[in-house]
Design a protein around this motif. Structure first.
Motif, mmCIF file in Angstrom:
data_model
loop_
_atom_site.group_PDB
_atom_site.id
_atom_site.type_symbol
_atom_site.label_atom_id
_atom_site.label_comp_id
_atom_site.label_asym_id
_atom_site.label_seq_id
_atom_site.Cartn_x
_atom_site.Cartn_y
_atom_site.Cartn_z
ATOM 1 N N ASP A 67 0.831 -1.207 0.000
ATOM 2 C CA ASP A 67 0.000 0.000 0.000
ATOM 3 C C ASP A 67 0.867 1.259 0.000
ATOM 4 O O ASP A 67 0.619 2.214 0.742
ATOM 5 N N LEU A 68 1.885 1.244 -0.853
ATOM 6 C CA LEU A 68 2.843 2.342 -0.866
ATOM 7 C C LEU A 68 2.196 3.669 -1.237
ATOM 8 O O LEU A 68 2.562 4.714 -0.691
ATOM 9 N N GLY A 69 1.213 3.634 -2.131
ATOM 10 C CA GLY A 69 0.581 4.873 -2.568
ATOM 11 C C GLY A 69 -0.049 5.656 -1.420
ATOM 12 O O GLY A 69 0.180 6.866 -1.270
ATOM 13 N N SER A 70 -0.837 4.983 -0.581
ATOM 14 C CA SER A 70 -1.485 5.696 0.526
ATOM 15 C C SER A 70 -0.471 6.099 1.592
ATOM 16 O O SER A 70 -0.626 7.143 2.246
ATOM 17 N N LYS A 71 0.583 5.311 1.751
ATOM 18 C CA LYS A 71 1.614 5.669 2.729
ATOM 19 C C LYS A 71 2.400 6.902 2.274
ATOM 20 O O LYS A 71 2.757 7.758 3.093
ATOM 21 N N LEU A 72 2.635 7.007 0.975
ATOM 22 C CA LEU A 72 3.295 8.211 0.447
ATOM 23 C C LEU A 72 2.373 9.422 0.578
ATOM 24 O O LEU A 72 2.836 10.532 0.862
#
Length: 196
Positions: A67-72
């Motif tokens: 879930d890299l997108g939401s973490k970024l």
């Protein structure tokens, strides 16, 4: 009979690939992946085109799984530059910890294996663009030190957060996640942010 063209088969192949490269330090041979996923090599070609396509899809799949997108997005939602850098360093160590077995193999093989090198280069380019966007955000907020231009500062952030640096500090020097975050955030804030 399995549907080799289905999205479930694609996910199964990606999971098998991740398991192989993470647990056995595999160089990701298609025959090994096919055996692990219980599919034919033709099914792998159908979904990914070739080995390079599979490796690139794997690293992108890792980003999606983590879930890299939401973490970024959480990093970019920071109220100021210091908080942004702190959140970035927290995400950095969590990300490298999660993908360490795969990252180690990609990084080590980048000069010997075209497919793995392509996947590593793709991820490093993504990271460079991501860190550049973070520095632009800091500069737009008037917080970037006048000692730096945006591209230089982004290069410093990229190099500081690089896999090699993270590995040296956490694996070779034994730093904990918290020590890494605090120390690297302090370093980056002092180096990059305007002094009030």
């Amino acid at each position: 009979m399995p549907d080799y063209g289905s999205s479930q088969t694609r996910e199964h192949i990606l999971k098998a690939s991740w398991d192989l490269i993470a647990n056995h330090e595999s160089s990701l041979k298609l025959t090994e992946v096919a055996t692990k996923a219980a599919v034919s090599r033709q099914a792998i070609y159908l979904h990914f085109g070739d080995r390079a396509g599979l490796v690139l899809a794997l690293v992108q799949h890792m980003d999606e799984t983590l879930d890299l997108g939401s973490k970024l997005a959480h990093v970019r939602a920071a109220p100021d530059g210091a908080e942004l850098l702190g959140r970035a360093m927290r995400l950095n160590t969590q990300f490298w910890s999660a993908v360490f077995p795969v990252a180690r193999i990609l990084e080590a093989a980048q000069n010997d294996d075209a497919a793995l090198s392509s996947a590593w280069h793709d991820r490093m380019t993504f990271r460079q663009k991501t860190f550049l966007a973070m520095i632009k955000q800091i500069a737009d907020g008037g917080e970037l030190s006048p000692d730096w231009d945006i591209e230089e500062a982004a290069g410093v952030l990229y190099a500081t957060a690089h896999f090699d640096t993270w590995r040296e500090l956490t694996h070779h020097l034994g730093w904990t996640e918290d020590r890494y975050v605090v120390a690297m955030t302090r370093l980056l804030c002092r180096a990059l942010l305007r002094r009030s």
